[in-house]
Design a protein around this motif. Structure first.
Motif: not given
Lengths: 526, 187
Positions: A69-70, A190, A341, A361-362, B167-170, B173, B175-180, B182, B186
């Protein structure tokens, strides 16, 4: 998507999950290999190829591309030692180490660097470990490069690495494009959570499948506890299953006998197994001189998007400071991948200060400086000890000599980040602030109190603890990885390194394991 | 009047310093005595697994809103959900740590929920969740800046666990604009 492991197992490869065993077990093989990372994986393929019956043991679980899982919340507990929460005894240094089939190669960032020449020279002079001339590792670097498709990264570096490149160019500092063990890499970023497309040529998708196709048996979720030995030979290995949290579960016993035993559990777990077994230790070096490349960290804010989670995690390094002319400690400059994390746990500060940084973050770029420990009496490394549960803890003293390196590293990283156009630089230290200019950063870094816990330190490279030496009084194993006292025992992993490397260790371990295994095959075939 | 102002300005920070120092000394002396008397092990040894779990929940529920100020969603319902998710994630993760680290953390949680040891560790009689948020944060900072290794470790260890859980929880995310990407969801 094609999953070579699931396909192989469906076609009859032998994998046993020790956590499912209902009663005591016994196994025998020609060679048992404890640990399935860089050292164990190479040995498993070569020995299986040569016709030996191989048993490959792994403390972690068998996870493959269909499982990965990513997400860090899945990857860290499932694929890393202690849920990625491994630390030195005083908890001052966090240690990232793989614990899954393929070991750290399943989760590393693919950086492949040959052992630096000055490191090899130091080993020759100090330990009689001679890899020059006919003993050269060069042919083995070539073999590993061919087997694992190690090539210079051909795509442009991601923005995080590009900052390192740009800073070096602006300052005239040495830098190199990194070679990576990938085939068909999609430049996702990843790698640290297990490659979902089997592009990374980790042991999981290369040597271990090849060994299993030749009949090697893999046992996962098993913890090797102790050797029984007599005279100069190991009689048996005793192991137990692990529970769903990877804790040793002594409810049943597993006895394994073999002609030869290869320890390849990494530089903390391998010495721990030998310490529990109370093997002969006339050099007193077992579990001692464990090196970490302790790494200082520097963040920087940029106007442009850095998005350090995206793209090959490491594609540029700088060796500008790794071999200084004076006695002071050297450091290698690289960048880490940036996921929420990893970043949130390393950043200093709390509440709003922390949250404000996370919201950028970015825009955040990060450089790490890996201190080259092991080459000076004030950087003699740590000691692996056993705690009340017989589990290893690494006591790693932080000396003034190392702290001097941390300060110089903060300075170099800040100078580089400003030279590359950073708006602000933040050394990852609880007394540091966002500095707006190189001059301001320089003055502030000069007075930062360098103490454990205040400076965030991390390590992804554990080396030493069973070091090679020509003289049995100077090390644990000989220059072919064989234990100096116990004839049918070898160590084939990062614990054989007499010092840190001053470079990421996977390629050195591949080459050494390849060379050691060839020699072992000759000896076993007599 | 003109003469008074600088005097008042000088006196004010002086008072603050005295208060801080007194609090700091009390914290240090009390913690030192508790550790020296070996009281630390007693509440943990007598605590049942359920009491240990309850202590962990109480401590996490008190510290998470302090540490995560500025990160938590403004909406009250979303905020409660985020806090609960983070607390549950910490509790689920603990079992993956080495036994020795788990014991240390369990010990810390129980000590913080036991009157006498809490006074020693925090300088307060009140439960953590009865303290204003600002004081809970001050407490974490006092641990960070303490001369006692165990308190520095408590700060560093809790901070890492709690931030990792959040910060492990989607769901956190955005406010971080983070989108891994998939490849495998999960579940």
């Amino acid at each position: 998507m094609y999953d070579p492991i699931r396909t192989g197992i469906a076609n009859g490869w032998q994998h046993l999950d020790a956590s499912t065993f209902a009663g005591d077990q016994q196994f025998s093989a020609d060679v048992v290999i404890i640990g399935s990372g860089a050292g164990g994986g190479i040995a498993a393929e070569l020995l299986s190829d040569a016709g030996f019956k191989v048993l490959l043991l792994e403390h972690g679980a068998l996870h493959s591309s269909s499982d990965f899982r990513q997400q860090e919340r899945w990857a860290y507990p499932q694929l890393y030692q202690d849920g990625a929460g491994r630390k030195t005894a005083d908890q001052a240094i966090g240690i990232l180490q793989g614990r899954t089939v393929g070991g750290s190669t399943t989760v590393n960032w693919t950086t492949s660097i040959r052992t630096p020449a000055p490191t090899l020279q130091y080993w020759r002079e100090q330990f009689g470990v001679d890899f020059s001339g006919e003993h050269s590792l060069d042919p083995y670097f070539d073999l590993a490069a061919g087997r694992l498709n190690i090539n210079k990264w051909a795509l442009p570096p991601n923005a995080n690495n590009h900052v390192l490149q740009r800073g070096c160019e602006a300052l005239g500092w040495q830098h190199t494009v990194i070679s990576r063990n990938v085939n068909g890499c999609a430049n996702l970023g990843y790698c640290g959570m297990g490659c979902p497309i089997n592009a990374k040529q980790s042991m999981l998708v290369s040597c271990i499948p090849a060994a299993m196709a030749k009949g090697a048996v893999l046992i996962s979720r098993i913890s090797a506890r102790q050797f029984s030995w007599r005279g100069d030979r190991v009689d048996a290995l005793w192991a137990v299953p692990v529970d769903q949290y990877f804790q040793a579960d002594p409810r049943l016993k597993i006895k394994i006998t073999a002609r030869h035993y290869i320890v390849a559990g990494g530089a903390i777990n391998s010495p721990a197994l030998l310490l529990r077994s109370q093997v002969p230790n006339p050099s007193s070096r077992l579990g001692r001189h464990t090196h970490l490349h302790p790494s200082a960290i520097s963040g920087a804010l940029f106007n442009e998007s850095i998005a350090g989670h995206s793209g090959a995690p490491q594609s540029i390094y700088s060796d500008q400071f790794v071999w200084p002319d004076d006695e002071r400690i050297g450091f290698k400059l690289e960048v880490p991948p940036l996921h929420p994390v990893l970043m949130a746990t390393k950043l200093t500060g709390t509440a709003r200060a922390h949250a404000d940084l996370m919201k950028q973050f970015n825009q955040l770029q990060v450089v790490i400086a890996l201190l080259r420990d092991g080459f000076h009496p004030q950087a003699a490394g740590g000691a692996v000890q056993l705690d009340a549960h017989d589990e290893p803890v690494l006591d790693y003293p932080l000396t003034d000599y190392l702290w001097d390196g941390v300060r110089r590293a903060y300075l170099a990283m800040a100078e580089l980040q400003f030279a590359a156009g950073a708006n602000a630089v933040l050394p990852i230290h609880s007394d540091a602030e966002l500095y707006r200019s190189w001059q301001q950063a320089k003055a502030a870094i000069a007075t930062l109190p360098l103490q454990r816990y205040r400076a965030t330190l991390a390590s992804a490279h554990v080396m030493g603890g069973c070091n090679m030496s020509a003289d049995p009084l100077q090390g644990v194993v000989a220059t072919d990885g064989r234990h100096h006292q116990l004839k049918n025992l070898s160590v084939f992993d990062g614990s054989v390194l007499p010092t840190s490397l001053g470079a990421n260790p996977q390629l050195t371990i591949y080459a050494l394991s390849w060379k050691f295994t060839e020699q072992l095959i000759k000896n076993l075939s007599i | 009047m003109l003469l008074d102002r600088p005097a008042a300005a000088a006196a004010f920070p002086f008072r603050i310093i005295i208060m801080k120092r007194r609090q700091f000394i009390m914290l240090g002396v009390a913690t030192g005595s508790v550790l020296a008397l070996g009281l630390t092990a007693v509440p943990v040894l007598t605590a049942s697994p359920q009491q240990q779990q309850d202590s962990a929940v109480l401590v996490l529920d008190a510290l998470l809103p302090a540490l995560l100020q500025g990160a938590l969603p403004a909406d009250a319902v979303a905020r409660q959900a985020a806090l609960r998710r983070s607390r549950d994630a910490v509790l689920q993760f603990l079992a993956f740590l080495p036994q020795s680290q788990q014991q240390q953390l369990r010990q810390l949680f129980v000590l913080l929920e036991t009157d006498l040891s809490r006074l020693a560790l925090t300088g307060h009689w009140l439960s953590l969740n009865e303290l204003p948020i600002a004081l809970r944060l001050q407490l974490l900072h006092a641990w960070r800046d303490s001369y006692l290794t165990v308190l520095q470790q408590a700060y560093a260890g809790l901070k890492e666990l709690l931030f990792a859980a959040y910060y492990g929880q989607p769901q956190h995310w955005q406010p971080l604009s983070y989108q891994p990407p998939e490849f495998n969801p999960y579940v």
